[in-house]
Design a protein around this motif. Structure first.
Motif, mmCIF file in Angstrom:
data_model
loop_
_atom_site.group_PDB
_atom_site.id
_atom_site.type_symbol
_atom_site.label_atom_id
_atom_site.label_comp_id
_atom_site.label_asym_id
_atom_site.label_seq_id
_atom_site.Cartn_x
_atom_site.Cartn_y
_atom_site.Cartn_z
ATOM 1 N N UNK A 152 -14.922 -1.570 0.778
ATOM 2 C CA UNK A 152 -14.757 -2.979 0.407
ATOM 3 C C UNK A 152 -13.430 -3.327 -0.240
ATOM 4 N N UNK A 153 -12.566 -2.339 -0.501
ATOM 5 C CA UNK A 153 -11.233 -2.658 -1.009
ATOM 6 C C UNK A 153 -10.232 -2.921 0.122
ATOM 7 N N UNK A 164 -11.229 5.018 -11.868
ATOM 8 C CA UNK A 164 -10.581 4.265 -12.944
ATOM 9 C C UNK A 164 -10.103 2.901 -12.465
ATOM 10 N N UNK A 165 -9.700 2.792 -11.200
ATOM 11 C CA UNK A 165 -9.179 1.529 -10.675
ATOM 12 C C UNK A 165 -10.226 0.707 -9.943
ATOM 13 N N UNK A 166 -11.463 1.187 -9.917
ATOM 14 C CA UNK A 166 -12.498 0.540 -9.103
ATOM 15 C C UNK A 166 -13.020 -0.741 -9.720
ATOM 16 N N UNK A 167 -13.202 -1.783 -8.902
ATOM 17 C CA UNK A 167 -13.892 -2.979 -9.387
ATOM 18 C C UNK A 167 -15.336 -2.682 -9.790
ATOM 19 N N UNK A 173 -3.813 -0.108 -9.774
ATOM 20 C CA UNK A 173 -4.677 -0.771 -10.739
ATOM 21 C C UNK A 173 -5.507 -1.816 -10.014
ATOM 22 N N UNK A 174 -6.771 -1.807 -10.273
ATOM 23 C CA UNK A 174 -7.748 -2.789 -9.835
ATOM 24 C C UNK A 174 -7.398 -3.562 -8.571
ATOM 25 N N UNK A 175 -7.560 -2.918 -7.452
ATOM 26 C CA UNK A 175 -7.479 -3.653 -6.186
ATOM 27 C C UNK A 175 -8.816 -4.363 -6.025
ATOM 28 N N UNK A 176 -8.842 -5.620 -6.358
ATOM 29 C CA UNK A 176 -10.117 -6.322 -6.360
ATOM 30 C C UNK A 176 -10.464 -6.810 -4.968
ATOM 31 N N UNK A 177 -11.034 -5.895 -4.178
ATOM 32 C CA UNK A 177 -11.570 -6.288 -2.878
ATOM 33 C C UNK A 177 -12.970 -6.804 -3.145
ATOM 34 N N UNK A 178 -13.109 -7.673 -3.998
ATOM 35 C CA UNK A 178 -14.255 -8.399 -4.488
ATOM 36 C C UNK A 178 -15.406 -7.531 -4.954
ATOM 37 N N UNK A 231 11.769 2.492 0.069
ATOM 38 C CA UNK A 231 10.665 1.560 0.338
ATOM 39 C C UNK A 231 9.344 2.316 0.408
ATOM 40 N N UNK A 232 8.732 2.494 -0.748
ATOM 41 C CA UNK A 232 7.462 3.188 -0.874
ATOM 42 C C UNK A 232 6.451 2.257 -1.539
ATOM 43 N N UNK A 233 5.251 2.232 -1.010
ATOM 44 C CA UNK A 233 4.147 1.496 -1.630
ATOM 45 C C UNK A 233 2.972 2.446 -1.733
ATOM 46 N N UNK A 234 2.417 2.597 -2.934
ATOM 47 C CA UNK A 234 1.265 3.481 -3.146
ATOM 48 C C UNK A 234 0.016 2.650 -3.416
ATOM 49 N N UNK A 235 -1.052 3.005 -2.721
ATOM 50 C CA UNK A 235 -2.352 2.363 -2.938
ATOM 51 C C UNK A 235 -3.407 3.435 -3.167
ATOM 52 N N UNK A 236 -4.478 3.105 -3.881
ATOM 53 C CA UNK A 236 -5.528 4.103 -4.134
ATOM 54 C C UNK A 236 -6.183 4.569 -2.837
ATOM 55 N N UNK A 237 -6.666 5.782 -2.858
ATOM 56 C CA UNK A 237 -7.400 6.348 -1.723
ATOM 57 C C UNK A 237 -8.515 5.415 -1.266
ATOM 58 N N UNK A 238 -9.300 4.897 -2.223
ATOM 59 C CA UNK A 238 -10.453 4.066 -1.868
ATOM 60 C C UNK A 238 -10.056 2.753 -1.209
#
Length: 331
Positions: free
Chosen positions: A313-314, A84-87, A9-14, A300-307
């Motif tokens: 910029x994320x 969907x998760x993009x700033x 959800x919303x990785x706000x890389x500004x 120990x798993x961490x998932x982040x969006x492809x982008x």
């Protein structure tokens, strides 16, 4: 099953490009020359019909406030979660989608004067979509720096991943006459990286991290020149395949298990139920070699969006997220 910690959800890389005062637009007929993949690239005037491929590249344009220059973008099946998760979701929604394939037909339909893509980020000899073909249309091809080919090789990557991002922001800023905005974003991103790095686990507590993109059938991961390498290291981890002199590349399950990751960073994308984060975790848990690694045994798993994990910029926000996770699991 141990669930992945997800940060899709919303990785706000500004998305603050809109808050930066616009530069004066470069005169339409004024040529600009920049260095792209260690070669001079001359753009005859400020582009006004831009075609881009992939969500990370599209978000570079959005972060610089250049949505209005886009004639269209292409993505791949399964990237809906990126949007969907993009700033910059609103920019995606008002920009023309050219579909899920970066083909000659899709590109020509938009009548571009500038095309921004990269090797394996759209440019492929097998499809005939190459920088030379773009030139044959009368358009200027700009290559993503993360994907620049190494001299005399098809392996990719010529600079550190964050340097690649900063170089592309600066170049696109100059080409489109928004240098002030580019400079502001670069400064902001560098500050976020420094802040995350300052609170990251110390050198003697660096977790071994395996970037797991997919497996078909061998695992696809990040070498030294793909964005996850520096996302992991700036966050206080150690990329177990950081010694591979390539960008995104394939390796073997034997090598991944032998390096015994303590954390697995999963790329969240892919069409269909076989490519969900949960499916990828099941694949790791049932794999005869990977099931015995520290990361899988401890969940120990961490998932982040492809982008967040390809150049874009994320990336700075992804570093913050990974640093937080590594601290939370004691690394």
């Amino acid at each position: 099953m141990v669930a992945a910690v997800s940060a899709t959800v919303m990785l706000f890389a500004t998305a603050c490009g809109a808050d930066v005062e616009d530069d004066a637009t470069a005169p339409a007929g004024q040529a600009v020359t920049v260095d792209n993949c260690r070669e001079p690239l001359t753009v005859p005037g400020r582009p006004s019909r831009v075609v881009v491929n992939d969500t990370g590249i599209t978000e570079i344009m959005f972060a610089l406030g250049l949505a209005d220059t886009l004639a269209g973008y292409t993505t791949y099946a399964g990237k809906e979660r990126d949007i969907a998760s993009s700033p910059w979701r609103a920019d995606f929604e008002r920009t023309r989608s050219l579909g899920d394939a970066f083909t000659r037909e899709a590109i020509q339909s938009a009548d571009p004067d500038f095309v921004f893509a990269g090797w394996n980020y759209g440019f492929k000899k097998s499809t005939g979509v190459t920088p030379d073909w773009i030139r044959s249309l009368g358009a200027t091809p700009y290559q993503l720096t993360e994907a620049c080919r190494q001299p005399g090789s098809t392996e990719r990557g010529i600079v550190a991943p964050l340097d690649a991002l900063y170089e592309d922001l600066a170049n696109i800023g100059e080409i489109f006459g928004v240098q002030n905005r580019a400079t502001s974003l670069i400064s902001e991103y560098k500050a976020e990286v420094r802040k995350a790095n300052a609170t990251a686990p110390t050198e003697d507590r660096r977790a071994r991290v395996f970037l797991f993109d997919s497996a078909d059938p061998t695992p696809f991961t990040s070498g030294r020149f793909a964005a996850p390498e520096q996302i992991i290291t700036e966050a206080g981890g150690s990329n177990i395949f950081g010694d591979l002199e390539d960008s995104w590349t394939s390796t073997s399950w034997e090598a991944a298990a032998q390096r015994n990751p303590q954390v697995i960073l999963i790329v969240d994308y892919g069409a269909g139920p076989a490519n969900t984060v949960a499916a990828k975790i099941r694949q790791l848990q049932t794999h005869p070699l990977m099931s015995g690694t520290d990361a899988v045994r401890e969940g120990r798993f961490l998932a982040l969006p492809y982008a967040a994990l390809v150049e874009g910029p994320r990336n700075p926000a992804a570093i913050t997220k990974v640093a937080q996770y590594l601290r939370s699991v004691g690394h």
